[in-house]
Design a protein around this motif. Structure first.
Motif, short mmCIF file in Angstrom:
data_model
loop_
_atom_site.label_atom_id
_atom_site.label_comp_id
_atom_site.label_asym_id
_atom_site.label_seq_id
_atom_site.Cartn_x
_atom_site.Cartn_y
_atom_site.Cartn_z
N SER A 149 22.48 33.54 38.64
CA SER A 149 21.03 33.74 38.51
C SER A 149 20.55 34.74 39.56
N GLY A 150 19.24 34.88 39.65
CA GLY A 150 18.66 35.72 40.68
C GLY A 150 18.93 35.20 42.08
N ALA A 151 19.56 34.03 42.19
CA ALA A 151 19.89 33.49 43.52
C ALA A 151 20.98 34.30 44.21
N ASP B 244 20.22 22.58 37.69
CA ASP B 244 20.90 22.66 36.39
C ASP B 244 19.89 23.14 35.34
N MET B 245 19.82 24.46 35.20
CA MET B 245 18.83 25.03 34.29
C MET B 245 19.17 24.75 32.84
N ALA B 246 20.47 24.67 32.52
CA ALA B 246 20.86 24.39 31.13
C ALA B 246 20.32 23.02 30.72
N GLU C 137 16.47 21.23 34.29
CA GLU C 137 16.02 20.64 35.56
C GLU C 137 14.88 21.43 36.20
N HIS C 138 14.89 22.76 35.97
CA HIS C 138 13.85 23.59 36.61
C HIS C 138 12.46 23.31 36.05
N ARG C 139 12.39 22.64 34.89
CA ARG C 139 11.09 22.31 34.30
C ARG C 139 10.70 20.86 34.56
N GLY C 140 11.58 20.12 35.21
CA GLY C 140 11.31 18.70 35.49
C GLY C 140 10.35 18.53 36.66
N MET D 107 8.46 27.04 38.35
CA MET D 107 9.59 26.55 37.53
C MET D 107 10.68 27.61 37.36
N ARG D 108 10.90 28.38 38.42
CA ARG D 108 11.91 29.42 38.33
C ARG D 108 12.89 29.33 39.49
N VAL D 109 14.08 29.82 39.22
CA VAL D 109 15.15 29.90 40.21
C VAL D 109 15.45 31.38 40.38
N PRO D 110 15.58 31.90 41.58
CA PRO D 110 15.75 31.19 42.84
C PRO D 110 14.43 30.76 43.48
N ALA D 111 14.57 29.80 44.40
CA ALA D 111 13.49 29.44 45.30
C ALA D 111 14.12 29.21 46.67
N GLY E 108 9.20 31.55 45.86
CA GLY E 108 10.05 32.05 44.80
C GLY E 108 9.91 33.57 44.78
N GLU E 109 10.39 34.18 43.71
CA GLU E 109 10.36 35.63 43.50
C GLU E 109 11.31 36.33 44.48
N THR E 110 12.34 36.91 43.90
CA THR E 110 13.39 37.54 44.69
C THR E 110 12.83 38.62 45.63
N ALA E 111 11.85 39.39 45.14
CA ALA E 111 11.30 40.46 45.98
C ALA E 111 10.56 39.86 47.18
N GLY F 3 13.26 45.85 35.98
CA GLY F 3 14.67 45.49 35.84
C GLY F 3 14.84 44.02 35.52
N TYR F 4 14.60 43.17 36.51
CA TYR F 4 14.87 41.73 36.38
C TYR F 4 14.32 41.10 35.09
N PRO F 5 13.01 41.22 34.80
CA PRO F 5 12.49 40.51 33.63
C PRO F 5 12.99 41.07 32.31
N GLU G 212 14.40 34.70 22.35
CA GLU G 212 13.62 33.63 21.70
C GLU G 212 12.44 33.18 22.55
N GLN G 213 12.48 33.50 23.87
CA GLN G 213 11.34 33.14 24.73
C GLN G 213 10.17 34.12 24.56
N PHE G 214 10.40 35.19 23.78
CA PHE G 214 9.39 36.26 23.71
C PHE G 214 8.84 36.46 22.31
N ILE H 117 21.42 45.19 47.58
CA ILE H 117 21.80 43.85 47.09
C ILE H 117 21.11 43.59 45.75
N TYR H 118 19.82 43.90 45.70
CA TYR H 118 19.05 43.62 44.48
C TYR H 118 19.66 44.40 43.30
N LEU H 119 19.91 45.68 43.52
CA LEU H 119 20.44 46.50 42.42
C LEU H 119 21.82 46.01 41.97
N1 LIG Z 1 10.62 37.20 38.89
C1 LIG Z 1 11.46 36.14 39.41
C2 LIG Z 1 12.18 35.62 38.26
C3 LIG Z 1 13.09 34.47 38.48
C4 LIG Z 1 13.59 34.08 37.12
O1 LIG Z 1 13.04 34.49 36.09
N2 LIG Z 1 14.64 33.29 37.10
C5 LIG Z 1 15.13 32.82 35.84
C6 LIG Z 1 16.61 32.51 35.96
S1 LIG Z 1 17.53 33.98 36.35
C7 LIG Z 1 14.37 31.53 35.53
O2 LIG Z 1 14.13 30.75 36.43
N3 LIG Z 1 13.98 31.34 34.29
C8 LIG Z 1 13.26 30.17 33.91
C9 LIG Z 1 13.37 29.87 32.47
O3 LIG Z 1 14.15 30.56 31.78
O4 LIG Z 1 12.72 28.92 32.03
C10 LIG Z 1 12.38 36.65 40.54
O5 LIG Z 1 12.42 37.86 40.75
O6 LIG Z 1 12.99 35.85 41.25
#
Ligand SMILES: N[C@@H](CCC(=O)N[C@@H](CS)C(=O)NCC(=O)O)C(=O)O
Length: 206
Positions: free
Chosen positions: A10-12, A32-34, A37-40, A50-54, A64-67, A105-107, A116-118, A163-165
């Motif tokens: 992940s972005g972690a 455990d995102m699968a 758990e991140h929505r619990g 509700m996002r990883v990393p934190a 949160g937010e990698t940047a 990049g990331y999103p 399917e999320q979009f 690192i980010y790239l």
């Molecule tokens: N913009 C955030 C995004 C973090 C992000 O979107 N992480 C994904 C996993 S790589 C996530 O938590 N998604 C939640 C989901 O799919 O419900 C960052 O740069 O850290």
């Protein structure tokens, strides 16, 4: 001590590599995102987005937010040289490209791998994903043109941008093709991959 909430590949990757570069004291907590758990409720109390990393900082504040994590770690550990300081000549360039990676990049990877999320229209999934992949090709070509250093992004040398790239390239399904098309990105990533900090992180994510 820092606590990094992470998920494999992940972005972690980026915050952990920064913590390793700094030599910071940290522990990891797997989310455990699968399993959702991140929505619990337990994780929502930690990161309402509700996002990883934190990252929980030694004072207990969680961000949160990698940047944002990169900027805060850079400020708290200036000796690591991850982020140009306020007043440095390349600070503005650094912020520009950090935000470009975080927004252009990331999103886009989320759209490519989870279309399917979009859309509510299952029939549109493939198109959403294909458009995102095309945008990623363009994104990496733009980044390749913006790399000013050799091998790293900034002329001054290694920074959090590298690192980010490199993390973003881990999510490309055809890395050889990406590197063949973008020689400066390829050179940068191969230099980052040789750094002990990044290597240690990827061994855990592999
Ligand atoms: N913009 C955030 C995004 C973090 C992000 O979107 N992480 C994904 C996993 S790589 C996530 O938590 N998604 C939640 C989901 O799919 O419900 C960052 O740069 O850290």
């Amino acid at each position: 001590m820092y606590t990094l909430f992470w998920e494999r590949l992940s972005g972690a990757i980026a915050p952990q590599a920064m913590l390793e570069e700094i030599g910071a004291d940290y522990r990891k907590v797997y989310v455990d995102m699968a399993a959702g758990e991140h929505r619990g409720s337990a994780f929502r109390e930690i990161n309402p987005a509700m996002r990883v990393p934190a990252l929980r900082m030694p004072d207990g504040v969680v961000i949160g937010e990698t940047a944002a994590i990169a900027l805060v770690l850079g400020e708290r550990h200036p000796e690591a040289g991850l982020v140009p300081a306020v007043g440095d000549a390349d600070r503005a360039t650094f912020l520009f490209w950090l935000m470009a990676m975080a927004t252009g990049g990331y999103p886009v990877f989320s759209r490519a791998w989870h279309p399917e999320q979009f859309t509510f229209d299952d029939a549109a999934n493939e198109t959403v994903s294909l458009v995102a992949l095309k945008q990623l090709d363009e994104f990496f070509a733009i980044i390749d043109g913006a790399i000013a250093g050799k091998p790293y992004f900034l002329a001054r040398g290694f920074s959090a941008l590298d690192i980010y790239l490199t993390m973003l390239t881990e999510w490309m399904s055809d890395k050889p093709a990406l590197f063949a098309a973008n020689s400066k990105v390829a050179r940068l990533c191969s230099a980052v991959a040789e750094r002990p900090a990044y290597r240690a992180v990827m061994e855990q994510h592999a």
